[in-house]
Design a protein around this motif. Structure first.
Motif, mmCIF file in Angstrom:
data_model
loop_
_atom_site.group_PDB
_atom_site.id
_atom_site.type_symbol
_atom_site.label_atom_id
_atom_site.label_comp_id
_atom_site.label_asym_id
_atom_site.label_seq_id
_atom_site.Cartn_x
_atom_site.Cartn_y
_atom_site.Cartn_z
ATOM 1 N N THR A 19 38.854 48.491 79.524
ATOM 2 C CA THR A 19 40.145 49.180 79.467
ATOM 3 C C THR A 19 39.975 50.584 79.465
ATOM 4 N N SER A 20 40.768 50.984 80.444
ATOM 5 C CA SER A 20 40.622 52.688 80.448
ATOM 6 C C SER A 20 41.984 53.377 80.174
ATOM 7 N N GLN A 21 42.155 54.412 79.539
ATOM 8 C CA GLN A 21 43.477 55.536 79.323
ATOM 9 C C GLN A 21 42.931 56.341 80.041
ATOM 10 N N ASN A 22 43.668 56.822 80.955
ATOM 11 C CA ASN A 22 43.408 58.171 81.952
ATOM 12 C C ASN A 22 44.514 59.205 81.694
ATOM 13 N N TYR A 23 44.443 60.283 81.471
ATOM 14 C CA TYR A 23 45.233 61.486 81.459
ATOM 15 C C TYR A 23 44.984 62.577 82.139
ATOM 16 N N GLU A 24 45.655 62.935 82.982
ATOM 17 C CA GLU A 24 45.549 64.440 83.923
ATOM 18 C C GLU A 24 46.564 65.211 84.131
ATOM 19 N N PHE A 55 40.951 66.400 83.247
ATOM 20 C CA PHE A 55 41.262 65.047 83.047
ATOM 21 C C PHE A 55 40.450 64.548 81.879
ATOM 22 N N VAL A 56 41.043 63.634 81.436
ATOM 23 C CA VAL A 56 40.446 62.737 80.231
ATOM 24 C C VAL A 56 40.538 61.423 80.572
ATOM 25 N N ASP A 74 30.557 49.223 75.592
ATOM 26 C CA ASP A 74 30.764 49.896 74.540
ATOM 27 C C ASP A 74 31.856 50.976 74.852
ATOM 28 N N ASP A 75 32.606 51.519 73.954
ATOM 29 C CA ASP A 75 33.417 52.757 74.208
ATOM 30 C C ASP A 75 32.819 54.102 74.658
ATOM 31 N N ALA A 76 33.669 54.496 75.638
ATOM 32 C CA ALA A 76 32.754 55.750 76.378
ATOM 33 C C ALA A 76 34.142 56.757 76.667
ATOM 34 N N GLU A 77 33.724 57.957 76.978
ATOM 35 C CA GLU A 77 34.866 59.019 77.093
ATOM 36 C C GLU A 77 34.471 60.032 78.402
ATOM 37 N N PHE A 78 35.260 59.877 79.348
ATOM 38 C CA PHE A 78 34.913 61.169 80.410
ATOM 39 C C PHE A 78 35.876 62.137 80.397
ATOM 40 N N ARG A 79 35.314 63.598 80.359
ATOM 41 C CA ARG A 79 36.328 64.565 80.379
ATOM 42 C C ARG A 79 35.675 65.497 81.510
ATOM 43 N N ALA A 122 43.051 86.204 109.931
ATOM 44 C CA ALA A 122 41.728 85.559 110.281
ATOM 45 C C ALA A 122 40.874 85.333 108.887
ATOM 46 N N PHE A 123 40.892 86.145 107.884
ATOM 47 C CA PHE A 123 40.025 85.869 106.814
ATOM 48 C C PHE A 123 40.405 85.369 105.525
ATOM 49 N N SER A 124 39.683 84.523 105.051
ATOM 50 C CA SER A 124 40.439 84.013 103.536
ATOM 51 C C SER A 124 39.001 83.844 102.747
ATOM 52 N N ALA A 125 39.246 83.840 101.513
ATOM 53 C CA ALA A 125 37.992 83.626 100.516
ATOM 54 C C ALA A 125 38.602 82.532 99.320
ATOM 55 N N THR A 126 37.590 81.701 99.037
ATOM 56 C CA THR A 126 37.952 80.586 98.250
ATOM 57 C C THR A 126 36.911 80.579 97.036
ATOM 58 N N VAL A 127 37.191 80.421 95.673
ATOM 59 C CA VAL A 127 36.138 79.909 94.711
ATOM 60 C C VAL A 127 36.642 78.514 94.161
ATOM 61 N N PHE A 128 35.682 77.840 93.888
ATOM 62 C CA PHE A 128 36.015 76.196 93.592
ATOM 63 C C PHE A 128 34.883 76.050 92.391
ATOM 64 N N GLY A 129 35.211 74.828 91.760
ATOM 65 C CA GLY A 129 34.251 74.527 90.825
ATOM 66 C C GLY A 129 34.574 72.881 90.161
ATOM 67 N N ASP A 130 33.592 72.312 89.589
ATOM 68 C CA ASP A 130 34.058 71.112 88.929
ATOM 69 C C ASP A 130 33.091 70.725 87.806
ATOM 70 N N ARG A 131 33.426 69.973 87.023
ATOM 71 C CA ARG A 131 32.508 69.504 85.807
ATOM 72 C C ARG A 131 32.962 68.273 85.344
ATOM 73 N N VAL A 132 32.166 67.261 84.946
ATOM 74 C CA VAL A 132 32.435 66.133 84.269
ATOM 75 C C VAL A 132 31.487 65.972 83.157
#
Length: 701
Positions: free
Chosen positions: A513-518, A535-536, A562-567, A580-590
Motif C-alpha cells: 500500500t502506497s501513499q503518494n503526495y505531489e 513528490f513523496v 518492508d516499509d519504504a519511502e521514495f522522495r 529562434a533561440f531558447s535555453a533550458t535547464v533541467f534536473g531530477d533526483r530520487v
C-alpha cells in the motif's frame, strides 16, 4: 525461424515499395504536410482533456523525436525525460524506470492495452514494442494511472500507433518512409507505413520495419566492442478500420521477431542452491561459512541469445454520443501469443511463453453540471510458463479484473479538482506445479484526489494525493530457482517451512500500500516557462528482493516485504531569447530508503542536472545538450557505487522545401565517456555505448 524472417523482410519490402509507388498521388496535394494531427493539446487516452486541466504529470514524445533520438528499445526512447531513466541489459532489452520504480510497478501499454510479454519477469527480456514506428508515447504519473491499474505506482507508459486508423486520410492516402543508421553499432534501420482509404469509410493500413545492429563500442582501454550487445528486430502489421463521423472500429494483426545477445551471461553459478537461508555452491563436502568451494567446470565462452516471437491481434473502437448521457464509448481488446527461447551455444536452454487476452471498455459521460469524467472496466486472462534450465517459475494462469472511475470538477476558472478510484481482483493459479504451490486470490482498492489552483492566468499550483494498493506479481509469489540474468537464486514470498530462504524469513502476505503526495508549480510568462515538482511516496509492505547470502557475484534472494519511502523532485525551466533561440535547464533526483532508516534500496538512479540550447528557424533546427549525472554512493547492501559522468549531445535537422522530407544528424556521448548505468543489473559488468553518430531521413506523404 529463418523462413518467417524472410517472410517479414518480404513484407517490409512490399510496404516500402507500396509507399513509394503511392507517394506521387499524395504529392499532388499541396497540404499533405499538414495531414498529421498536431498535439495542440496533450490528449491522454480515456481522459480527453487538455494538459493544463489534468492533475497528473504527463510527458509526451512525438514520432519525429522517437525516430531522431536513435532509440532501439522502449527504455532508451524515454530515458531523457525528467524523472525517467532506463534499466538497460545490453542493446536488445531495456525498461523504463520512473521515479525509482520499474516493472511491475511501471505499466507499459500499447494504445491503452497491456503488452503481454515477459519483460516484467526479468531485465534481459525485451519490451515487445517497436519505438521506431510509434506515433507518440505518453508517460503518465499520478492520479490518471488509476485508469490502467492501481499497482502502477511508478507510472504508465502508453505507446500510441496507427495500426488501426482512427480517421480518414486527407486525400485518401498517407504514409511515411524512414531510414536510419549509426556508427557505434553499425546500425541499419528502416521502415514504412501507408494508410489507404477504400470507398467512403474503409481505411486499410500496412507497416513494417527492420533494425539490425552489431556489438556496440565502449571506451574502455582503447576503443573496444562489448560482446553480445548485437540486436535484430523485425516487425510487420496489417490492419483495417471502418471510420465514420461518429467514430471508428478496426482490427489489426502484428508480428514481431527479435534476436539479441545477453552480455555478461555465465553458467558459472548454475549449480548454486540454498540450504535454508544460506547459499551453497560447489560440492557438498564442506561447511557453509562463506568459505565456499569454487568448483566449476562450465564453459564460460558460450554465447547466450534471445530468440523472440510475438503475434498479436488488436480490436479497437470509439463511438461518440451512443446514447443520452454518454459522450463517448471506447473499447480495446487484444490477444497475444508470445514466446522467447534463450539459446546457449545454439541450443535452447529455456523457453518462456505468455499467452492471453485483455479487454477494456471506457465510457465518458456527458457533463453533469461542472462534473465530467470517465468510468469503465477491464479484464485480462493470461497464462505464463517457463521450461528449461532457468524455469524458476511454474506455469501460472492469471486473471485480473478492474473497475475504475476518474472524475473532474471545475466550479470556476480558478479551481479544478480530480477524483479517482479503482477496485482490482487478482487470481494467480499454478498449473500442474510439482511443488504444489497454492493459488493466490485477493483484491485491492486504490483512490486519488488532486486540486489545481490557477494562481494567475500564467501560473498554476497542483497538489495530488493517492492511496494505491498493489498485489504480488507472479514472480514475487512463486519464484524458486536459478536466474542467471541477474546472477541470483530467487525465492518467492509464499510462506512455507520448506520454501527456500528458510522459515525464519517467511512472513504473512500483506497488500503493498502506497501513499503518494505531489506538489507541482507550472507557469510561463513572457520568455520564461517552468515546471517544478516534488513528490513523496510512502509504501507499506514494499515487496523487494532481499539478499540473504552471497557467493562472489552470485546472491540468494528472498522476496520480502518492508516499509519504504521514495522522495524526489523534477524541474525544468526555459528562456526564449528570440524566435529562434531558447535555453533550458533541467534536473531530477530520487532517494529511496527503508522507512526505519536501515538502508537504501538497490539500483536507484543517481541525480541528474543539465542544460540545453535549442535553435529552430525555418527549415533548420538544432540542439546542444550537456547532462551531468552524479555518482551514486547511496547504495544498498551488497551493492557498489558508480562514478559520475558527463553526457554531451548535439543534433541538427533540415526539412526540405516541400515539407515532406527531413534529414537529421545526431551525436551522443561526444566526450566518449565510460558509463556504468546504476539502474542496471549489469552496472559493473557492461558499460553503455561510447561516442556515437546517428543519421537518418524520413519522408511523409
Amino acid at each position: 525461424m529463418q523462413g518467417s524472417r524472410h517472410l517479414l523482410a518480404h513484407s517490409i519490402r512490399i510496404a516500402l515499395v507500396s509507399a513509394v509507388v503511392l507517394s506521387p498521388v499524395a504529392h499532388a496535394d499541396d497540404d499533405s504536410a499538414q495531414r498529421m494531427r498536431t498535439l495542440d493539446t496533450i490528449s491522454v487516452t480515456g481522459m480527453s482533456e487538455s494538459a493544463d486541466k489534468i492533475a497528473s504529470p504527463i510527458s509526451v514524445i512525438d514520432r519525429d523525436t522517437l525516430f531522431e533520438r536513435g532509440a532501439g528499445t522502449l527504455g532508451e526512447a524515454l530515458g531523457h525525460l525528467p524523472g525517467v531513466q532506463v534499466d538497460t541489459f545490453g542493446a536488445g532489452a531495456s525498461r523504463p524506470v520512473i521515479r525509482g520504480q520499474t516493472a511491475p510497478r511501471v505499466k507499459v501499454l500499447s494504445d491503452s492495452s497491456s503488452v503481454v510479454d515477459a519483460s516484467d519477469i526479468s531485465p534481459d527480456h525485451a519490451v515487445s514494442i517497436d519505438p521506431l514506428m510509434g506515433e507518440r508515447i505518453e508517460v503518465l504519473r499520478g492520479p490518471a494511472t488509476l485508469l490502467y491499474g492501481g499497482g502502477a505506482i511508478g507510472g504508465v507508459v502508453n505507446v500510441l500507433d496507427n495500426k488501426i486508423p482512427e480517421y480518414l486520410p486527407e486525400g485518401g492516402i498517407e504514409g511515411r518512409l524512414i531510414i536510419r543508421g549509426n556508427t557505434v553499432a553499425d546500425e541499419n534501420a528502416y521502415g514504412g507505413m501507408v494508410s489507404k482509404q477504400v470507398g467512403s469509410n474503409l481505411v486499410l493500413h500496412a507497416e513494417a520495419s527492420q533494425r539490425e545492429s552489431d556489438d556496440y563500442r565502449a571506451p574502455t582501454i582503447g576503443q573496444t566492442y562489448v560482446n553480445s550487445t548485437f540486436s535484430e528486430s523485425t516487425n510487420a502489421s496489417v490492419g483495417a478500420s471502418w471510420v465514420t463521423d461518429k467514430g471508428f472500429i478496426g482490427l489489426a494483426y502484428s508480428h514481431r521477431e527479435d534476436e539479441y545477445g545477453l552480455p555478461g551471461h555465465s553458467h558459472e553459478y548454475e549449480a548454486c542452491h540454498p540450504h535454508g537461508s544460506a547459499l551453497h555452491c560447489g560440492s557438498h563436502d564442506h561447511d557453509h561459512d562463506h568459505g565456499h568451494d569454487h568448483d566449476h567446470d562450465h564453459d564460460h565462452g558460450h554465447a547466450a541469445i534471445v530468440d523472440l516471437r510475438s503475434e498479436r491481434y488488436d480490436l479497437r473502437g470509439e463511438y461518440r454520443d451512443p446514447f443520452p448521457g454518454i459522450a463517448e464509448v471506447r473499447f480495446r481488446g487484444s490477444y497475444t501469443d508470445y514466446r522467447h527461447h534463450e539459446l546457449d551455444a545454439g541450443e535452447i536452454a529455456t523457453t518462456f511463453t505468455n499467452k492471453g487476452h485483455e479487454a477494456r471498455v471506457e465510457l465518458q459521460h456527458a457533463p453533469i453540471g461542472a462534473w465530467t469524467g470517465v468510468f469503465g472496466v477491464q479484464h485480462a486472462d493470461t497464462t505464463f510458463g517457463a521450461d528449461g534450465l532457468e524455469a524458476f517459475l511454474p506455469t501460472v494462469d492469471t486473471k485480473t479484473t478492474g473497475l475504475f472511475v476518474v472524475e473532474h470538477f471545475e466550479p470556476n476558472d480558478t479551481w479544478h479538482f480530480e477524483l479517482g478510484g479503482r477496485q482490482d481482483w487478482v487470481k494467480h493459479t499454478p498449473i500442474d506445479d510439482a511443488r504444489n504451490r497454492t493459488p493466490f486470490d485477493s483484491t485491492a482498492f486504490s483512490y486519488s484526489g488532486a486540486a489545481i489552483w490557477s494562481v494567475t492566468d500564467s501560473m498554476s499550483l497542483t497538489f495530488s494525493a493517492a492511496r494505491s494498493q498493489r498485489l504480488p506479481h507472479t514472480q514475487e509469489l512463486y519464484a524458486r530457482g536459478v536466474h542467471l540474468a541477474t546472477n541470483t537464486y530467487e525465492c518467492g514470498l509464499l510462506p512455507h517451512a520448506l520454501t527456500c530462504g528458510g522459515a525464519a524469513n517467511n512472513a504473512q502476505l500483506e497488500r503493498e500500500t502506497s501513499q503518494n503526495y505531489e506538489l507541482t508549480l507550472r507557469g510561463g510568462e513572457g520568455p520564461l516557462s517552468y515546471s517544478v515538482g516534488a513528490f513523496v511516496n510512502k509504501i507499506d509492505g514494499y515487496i523487494f528482493a532481499r539478499t540473504l547470502d552471497r557467493y562472489e557475484d552470485f546472491r540468494l534472494i528472498k522476496y520480502t516485504q518492508d516499509d519504504a519511502e521514495f522522495r524526489g523532485f523534477e524541474a525544468e525551466a526555459s528562456w526564449q531569447f528570440n524566435d529562434a533561440f531558447s535555453a533550458t535547464v533541467f534536473g531530477d533526483r530520487v532517494r529511496a530508503r527503508f522507512a526505519d532508516g536501515s538502508g537504501d534500496l538497490p539500483r536507484i538512479a543517481p541525480a541528474r542536472l543539465g542544460t540545453r540550447l535549442n535553435y529552430d528557424a525555418g527549415a533548420f533546427n538544432g540542439e546542444l545538450e550537456y547532462t551531468r549525472v552524479s555518482a551514486q554512493r547511496q547504495v544498498a547492501e551488497f551493492e557498489s557505487s558508480t562514478p559520475s559522468y558527463g553526457l554531451l549531445g548535439l543534433s541538427v535537422g533540415y526539412t526540405l522545401p516541400d515539407g515532406r522530407g527531413r534529414f537529421f544528424l545526431r551525436g551522443d556521448n561526444l566526450l566518449d565517456k565510460l558509463i556504468w548505468n546504476h539502474t542496471s543489473f549489469l552496472a559493473h559488468v557492461v558499460p553503455l555505448p561510447g561516442r556515437n553518430f546517428t543519421a537518418g531521413y524520413s519522408y511523409t506523404f
